[in-house]
Every structure is written in structure tokens, then in C-alpha cells.
Design a protein around this motif. Sequence first.
Motif, short mmCIF file in Angstrom:
data_model
loop_
_atom_site.label_atom_id
_atom_site.label_comp_id
_atom_site.label_asym_id
_atom_site.label_seq_id
_atom_site.Cartn_x
_atom_site.Cartn_y
_atom_site.Cartn_z
N ALA A 286 5.78 -0.27 -17.98
CA ALA A 286 4.39 -0.05 -18.41
C ALA A 286 3.71 0.97 -17.51
O ALA A 286 2.96 1.85 -18.00
CB ALA A 286 3.63 -1.37 -18.39
N ALA A 287 3.94 0.90 -16.21
CA ALA A 287 3.33 1.85 -15.27
C ALA A 287 3.80 3.28 -15.56
O ALA A 287 3.00 4.23 -15.47
CB ALA A 287 3.68 1.46 -13.84
N ARG A 288 5.06 3.45 -15.94
CA ARG A 288 5.54 4.80 -16.27
C ARG A 288 4.82 5.36 -17.49
O ARG A 288 4.51 6.56 -17.54
CB ARG A 288 7.05 4.77 -16.49
CG ARG A 288 7.86 4.58 -15.21
CD ARG A 288 9.33 4.92 -15.42
NE ARG A 288 9.98 3.99 -16.32
CZ ARG A 288 10.56 2.85 -15.95
NH1 ARG A 288 10.56 2.50 -14.66
NH2 ARG A 288 11.17 2.08 -16.82
N HIS A 289 4.54 4.52 -18.45
CA HIS A 289 3.82 4.99 -19.64
C HIS A 289 2.37 5.38 -19.30
O HIS A 289 1.85 6.37 -19.81
CB HIS A 289 3.83 3.91 -20.72
CG HIS A 289 5.11 3.86 -21.51
ND1 HIS A 289 6.32 3.56 -20.94
CD2 HIS A 289 5.36 4.09 -22.82
CE1 HIS A 289 7.26 3.59 -21.86
NE2 HIS A 289 6.70 3.92 -23.01
N VAL A 290 1.74 4.58 -18.44
CA VAL A 290 0.37 4.92 -18.03
C VAL A 290 0.35 6.25 -17.28
O VAL A 290 -0.50 7.11 -17.53
CB VAL A 290 -0.22 3.79 -17.16
CG1 VAL A 290 -1.56 4.22 -16.55
CG2 VAL A 290 -0.41 2.53 -17.99
N PRO A 301 -12.21 10.75 -22.54
CA PRO A 301 -12.72 9.81 -21.52
C PRO A 301 -12.39 8.36 -21.87
O PRO A 301 -12.06 7.57 -20.98
CB PRO A 301 -14.23 10.06 -21.54
CG PRO A 301 -14.37 11.46 -22.04
CD PRO A 301 -13.26 11.66 -23.01
N ARG A 302 -12.45 8.02 -23.15
CA ARG A 302 -12.13 6.64 -23.55
C ARG A 302 -10.66 6.34 -23.30
O ARG A 302 -10.30 5.23 -22.86
CB ARG A 302 -12.48 6.45 -25.02
CG ARG A 302 -12.12 5.08 -25.58
CD ARG A 302 -12.92 4.77 -26.83
NE ARG A 302 -14.32 4.57 -26.49
CZ ARG A 302 -15.28 4.37 -27.38
NH1 ARG A 302 -15.00 4.37 -28.67
NH2 ARG A 302 -16.53 4.19 -27.00
N GLN A 303 -9.78 7.28 -23.55
CA GLN A 303 -8.36 7.08 -23.28
C GLN A 303 -8.09 6.98 -21.79
O GLN A 303 -7.28 6.16 -21.35
CB GLN A 303 -7.55 8.22 -23.90
CG GLN A 303 -7.58 8.24 -25.42
CD GLN A 303 -6.94 9.48 -26.02
OE1 GLN A 303 -6.90 10.54 -25.37
NE2 GLN A 303 -6.46 9.38 -27.23
N ARG A 304 -8.75 7.81 -21.00
CA ARG A 304 -8.58 7.74 -19.55
C ARG A 304 -9.06 6.39 -19.01
O ARG A 304 -8.42 5.78 -18.13
CB ARG A 304 -9.34 8.89 -18.87
CG ARG A 304 -9.14 8.95 -17.36
CD ARG A 304 -9.79 10.20 -16.78
NE ARG A 304 -9.13 11.40 -17.29
CZ ARG A 304 -8.01 11.89 -16.79
NH1 ARG A 304 -7.43 11.30 -15.75
NH2 ARG A 304 -7.48 12.98 -17.29
N ALA A 305 -10.17 5.90 -19.55
CA ALA A 305 -10.68 4.61 -19.12
C ALA A 305 -9.70 3.49 -19.45
O ALA A 305 -9.46 2.59 -18.64
CB ALA A 305 -12.04 4.34 -19.77
N LEU A 306 -9.11 3.54 -20.64
CA LEU A 306 -8.13 2.53 -21.03
C LEU A 306 -6.91 2.58 -20.11
O LEU A 306 -6.39 1.54 -19.69
CB LEU A 306 -7.73 2.73 -22.48
CG LEU A 306 -6.70 1.74 -23.05
CD1 LEU A 306 -7.21 0.31 -22.96
CD2 LEU A 306 -6.35 2.11 -24.49
N ALA A 307 -6.45 3.79 -19.80
CA ALA A 307 -5.31 3.93 -18.90
C ALA A 307 -5.61 3.34 -17.53
O ALA A 307 -4.76 2.66 -16.92
CB ALA A 307 -4.92 5.40 -18.78
#
Length: 565
Positions: A286-290, A301-307
Motif C-alpha cells: 500500500a505504501a508503494r502505491h501511495v 489537492p483532494r487526491q494529495r490529501a487522500l494520499a
Amino acid sequence: APASERPAPTPVPHRPAGEAYAAALAEKYATHTWELGPTGRRRRTRATRLAIAGSAILLVLLVAGLAGWAAFSRARRARLERIDRLLKETQELIGRDAYAAYREAAGRCAAILALDDASLAGHSYLAYVDSIRAGELGEGEAVQREGVAQVEAARRLGRHSHLLAAEAYLRAAGGDAAGAVSSLTNLLETDPATQGPLLMGTLGTILVQTGDLDAARDWLARAQKANPGDVRIASMLAEQFRRRGEGYELQADAVYQLALRIERTHVPSLLGRALLLVDRGRFDEAARHVDAALAVGEIAPRQRALALAIRGSLLFAGGQPGPGAAAEREALALDPQSPDLPWLVGRRQLRDGDAAGAVASIQRAVNGDPRRVAFYVDLTRALLATDGGAPRAVELLQKAAARVGDHPRIALLLGDAYRAEGDDDRAQGQYQRAIQPGRPYPDARVALARLLLQQRNVPQALAELDLAISEYGAGSPGGAAQAFVAMADAERSRGARPALLRDLYAKALAKDPASCDALWGAGSLAPGAGRRPAGEARERLGDYLRICPRAPHAAEARELLGAAP
């Protein structure tokens, strides 16, 4: 007078016979040629010059006109060719379903409209891009207002599939998701010309967002069949499976990987699969995908916040609560209006055993989007994990039913809450309410079967499970795996032989090789008291610890294998 005094006659010139005959004809028909004097000759010369000058002017004007028309035609052709090139580039950018690509596509649409303000495609594409940026990517009200203006401009020009999709997305983002679903469903069912993958995928996406996962699966599967190379459709189909929860992880994972084969850096698929892996305890992957999502470059910005929120969950799981809390705070500051972030934090708290904190966090998510059924699923789980939480869960779900209408998943959850409260009759009523004629809901049949099994009504429980397996069919193997596990539990309760139980667990694992319950059931069928499992049972226990390291029976599995606790 004498002849000698008369003048001699003028001699007549000799004419050939032809000339005499011509002269006679001229005399008869008055066609003599008259010679003009000097004044006549001058007039003829002036008229000739004027005629020649006029002809020259007309020729010049004609040549100039032709040259101008040729220049206009070349300019018009060049403008049309540029518009066509910009439209193709816009389509390609939209197909990538990426934040930076959407921003570039908006620039291409602006260039198209600068060349031709009456371009239906230009207005429709820009409206669609704005609807995605405003609704899913969280770019704010200014982009949403521009999207509405582009929809109105496109409506005056005609009809376009991206215009219809934009209208539906903007309507859903404005709080009328039910109206958007109803309008699109009616359009797709009555107008064959609209039955393309774009509008079917749009309807499926809105249904995922509203929580109607069965209908979403049907429309998204049709859309993917029509356009198997569309990364957005594949990603949303995977998301639909992920939101179903336990028993559907394998399908979600397979479709996420398909989306990532289509577009290796597709951020929604990277983050969706990361969430799936977190739920399965596969934190390193999971960390590799993030990290891959954050390395894409320009993301929303919403995607960065989710990550960042997912990274926070991973840091907590890795024993780093300080950095994990900091990552979650940064995520919430980056996108304070998103209901998904407190929901994700609440899921992490529930996983870590903080049920009270999870209730508070997920309640904030519900307050942000009170029609999202997925939020009620996790809030119910969190409430039932707290002391005395069953009555609160019942009250919550009764209010939710009033908000979202007659939703089978809400009825299923309410049945679970009544069952936790000890009111089996009401629980059974809710399960049966979720199973409506013409609308199969095998998850509710499995829940009803477990209630019947609790009441020691094994024959009726097995009958419900048979119906559930039939309703799952080939389309939902993960759910069918749970049904086979429940059937094994029913048979075990009446003393079935290990061979029958092994066969049922094998059928469950054939449907879902990563089913934690099936792995535990198959691995825990020890050959006898005091004997260690061997062969296939030992292999199943090893898979259980590898795939489900945080599952409830992990400690028992280690003990059976003789490993250190």
C-alpha cells in the motif's frame, strides 16, 4: 445643240458580274456602307477605350475577388483543421482521467471557443471537464460556475454526449444525485442513440457515489464491455467492488490492476488499490502505491490529501503514531471540506481498536454527506463495537432510511443493529425487507441465514444459502465465498464430517482464494486433539497468516502452527 457641243458622258467603270449583283442587292435592301466623317471616328475611338477600360476594371475586380476568396478559403480551412486537431487532443486528454490532463483539456477547449464560439463540441467538452474538476477533484465553486455556464451555452447549440454527462455530474454535485440518476436512467433506457460507454459509465459512477452498488456494477460492466480500454470506467468498477467490503476484495484488486495496466500512473486507481491493501493488512505494498501517486507530479489537492491520509494510516500501523497524526492533520488542512478524510481516519481508528474515536470521525463524514450509504456502513460497525452502541445504531439507521429512502443496504444494516440489540424478530423483518421480489440481494440472504443458524434452524438457513449462491452466480464470487463459509458453519453445527467441510471451504476458496474466513476454516480442521495440522491444512493456515495478519484468529493460527506468538 450640235453633238459636237454636248459634253461627253462619264464612263461607267467596268464591274465584274459578282460586284454588279452585290450592288443590286445593296440597292434593293438598302444595305449600303456609309462612310463616317472625322467626328464619327473620334466617337468610336472613345467608346472603345471606355469599353476596354471597363473590361479591365472588371477583370481586376474578378481577379482580386478570386484571390480574396482563395485566401479566405485557405484561412477557413486552416481554422477548421486547427479546431479538429484541438478536439482530438482534448479527447485524448480527457481519456487519461488525470488532474493535469483535465487542466490541459480545459485550455484546449478555450482555444477552440476562441476560434469558434459556436462550437457545440468545444462547449460540451469544457462543461464535462469542469464538472469533473469541480465535483471529484475539489477545485471549487468558480470551476463549477464555469461548468454551468458552458452547459447553458451548449444547450443553445444542440445535443452532445459530453454535455449530457456534464449535466448529470453537476446535478449530482449540487445535491440532486437522485434526480441525476433518474434522468440518465430514463435517457439510456428510452433512447438507443445515447447508449454509449460514456453515459453508461457516468450513471455507474454516480450510483457508486450514492451507494447503489448493485445498479452501479451493472451499468459499469456494460460500459466496460463497450469500451474495455477506458481507465476511468475500469477504476470505478473496481471502486464499486472495494466499497462492498469483505468478500469482494479479490475482484476489486483484479480490476484495479487492469486499470493500472491501461494507465500506469492513474492516481484514482493507485489510491483505491492502496485503500484495499490497507484493509487487507498489506501495508508495504500500500505504501508503494501511495508513493507512486504522490510522485506523479501535478495531482489534485483532494487526491494529495487522500494520499496523505492513507500514509497516516500506514504510519499508525507501523507503530509511528506521531508522524501518522501529523500526516492526517496535513490532509485535513489541505481539503477540509472532503467527507472522505474523516471517514478514512475513522476507519483507521476502528481498525486500531478506538471505536469511540471512530464513531466521532465517521459521524463528521456523515454530516458532510448524509446520503452516502458507505458512511453508514462503517458508522454502524463502529457503533456496534462500542458498549451499548446497538440502540444508537438503530436510531442512526432509522434516520438514514428517512434520508436515503428504501435502500436495501440500509435495511440490511438495520437488521444487523436489531440483531446486536437482541431483537431477532425485527432483524429478520429487515433482512426480508432487503430481499425484495425482482431485486435479488444475496448479501441479505446470507445475513438471514446466519440469524436462522443462530436460532438453530439449520434447514432453513441452508435453503437461504442455496438461494444466495444461486443469486450471486458468476458475477460476485467473493460474496459466494462467504455463502459457502456460512454453509460450512451450518453443517459443522450439526456435526458434519470433515470431508464435507473441507469440500465447502474449497468451494469458497475457489471463489475467493483470499477469503480469510475460508482459509481459517480449512486450516483449523486439525486431524485430532493434540496433533499439529499438516499438509493442506498447514498450508491454509500459512496463507491465513500471510494474507490476513490482523484477522481475529491470527494468534490461534500461530499457536496451531507452533510459531511464536
